[in-house]
Design an enzyme around this catalytic site. Structure first.
Site, short mmCIF file in Angstrom:
data_model
loop_
_atom_site.label_atom_id
_atom_site.label_comp_id
_atom_site.label_asym_id
_atom_site.label_seq_id
_atom_site.Cartn_x
_atom_site.Cartn_y
_atom_site.Cartn_z
N ASN A 1 2.12 1.39 4.36
CA ASN A 1 2.36 0.02 5.21
C ASN A 1 1.99 0.27 6.54
O ASN A 1 2.63 -0.58 7.40
CB ASN A 1 3.95 -0.31 4.97
CG ASN A 1 4.25 -1.87 5.30
OD1 ASN A 1 5.30 -2.18 5.79
ND2 ASN A 1 3.21 -2.75 5.18
N ASP B 1 -8.29 4.01 1.03
CA ASP B 1 -7.10 4.23 2.14
C ASP B 1 -8.08 4.77 3.30
O ASP B 1 -8.79 5.95 3.11
CB ASP B 1 -6.44 5.65 1.42
CG ASP B 1 -5.33 5.71 2.20
OD1 ASP B 1 -5.30 5.34 3.62
OD2 ASP B 1 -4.43 6.76 2.10
N CYS C 1 -1.71 0.78 7.27
CA CYS C 1 -2.93 0.49 7.39
C CYS C 1 -3.58 -0.86 6.53
O CYS C 1 -3.93 -1.80 7.06
CB CYS C 1 -4.00 1.66 6.95
SG CYS C 1 -3.78 3.12 7.93
N ARG C 2 -3.66 -0.85 5.35
CA ARG C 2 -4.16 -1.78 4.35
C ARG C 2 -3.07 -3.11 4.29
O ARG C 2 -3.53 -4.12 4.64
CB ARG C 2 -4.32 -1.17 3.06
CG ARG C 2 -5.66 -0.06 3.05
CD ARG C 2 -5.77 0.75 1.62
NE ARG C 2 -4.56 1.48 1.51
CZ ARG C 2 -4.18 2.28 0.62
NH1 ARG C 2 -5.20 2.18 -0.56
NH2 ARG C 2 -3.15 3.02 0.41
N SER C 3 -1.86 -2.68 3.83
CA SER C 3 -1.11 -3.80 3.45
C SER C 3 -0.68 -4.75 4.81
O SER C 3 -0.57 -5.95 4.67
CB SER C 3 0.25 -3.46 2.88
OG SER C 3 1.00 -2.72 3.45
N CYS D 1 1.14 -1.30 0.22
CA CYS D 1 -0.13 -0.15 -0.15
C CYS D 1 0.76 1.05 0.09
O CYS D 1 1.96 1.06 -0.40
CB CYS D 1 -0.98 -0.05 1.22
SG CYS D 1 -0.16 0.02 2.98
#
Ligand code: 4NP
Length: 150
Positions: free
Chosen positions: A11, A122, A13-15, A8
């Site tokens: 690195n 995001d 939140c999402r990934s 993301c």
């Protein structure tokens, strides 16, 4: 050993969530799952508290992960590189050296919605709902990825 990298922007939140979710669905003796960000803002940082919380809620502990930046050598170290959104995808592709590198990079939601090129939104500037929404999207995508790989 099959090696999969989730990418993301930050690195945090999402990934890291994608990493934790996919790890939980694959046997660790034959798969390595890691994550990285295209930006350098959060090198060495723990995941966002809201990602840690939503992971905990679903029985996953991602609190020990540490932010790092995507690097060109990741094209050599990984077989599959999943971008969370189109901007991450473009940033990764801009670092590719050849067709083999390019062939490893995929948009993660294309696993669920082939060829639609949807983004995992995001969630950084939103509330907890955004993180739950991201969790659900990633869980669905990672279930399909794991089924394909197993
Ligand atoms: P991520 O979210 O890419 O899912 O980790 C973000 C985290 C931090 C920032 C942006 C996005 N930031 O601008 O610091």
């Amino acid at each position: 050993m099959t090696k999969i990298l989730m990418v993301c922007l930050g690195n945090i939140c999402r990934s890291p969530l994608a990493e934790g979710i996919l790890k939980s669905k694959l046997p660790s003796d034959s798969f390595i799952v890691d994550s990285a960000g295209t930006a350098s803002y959060h090198i060495g940082s723990s995941p966002d508290k809201r990602s840690i919380a939503v992971a905990n809620k679903h029985g996953l502990n991602i609190s020990n992960l540490s932010g790092r930046q995507f690097e060109v050598s990741d094209f050599d170290r990984f077989d599959l590189i999943y971008a969370m959104d189109n901007s991450n995808f473009d940033n990764i592709i801009s670092l590719a050296r050849n067709k083999v590198d390019i062939s490893k990079v995929k948009l993660i939601l294309n696993e669920v919605y082939p060829n639609q090129n949807y983004n995992v939104p995001d969630p950084y500037y939103g509330g907890h709902d955004g993180f739950e929404n991201v969790y659900k999207m990633l869980d669905e995508a990672c279930t399909l990825i794991a089924n394909d790989l197993n």
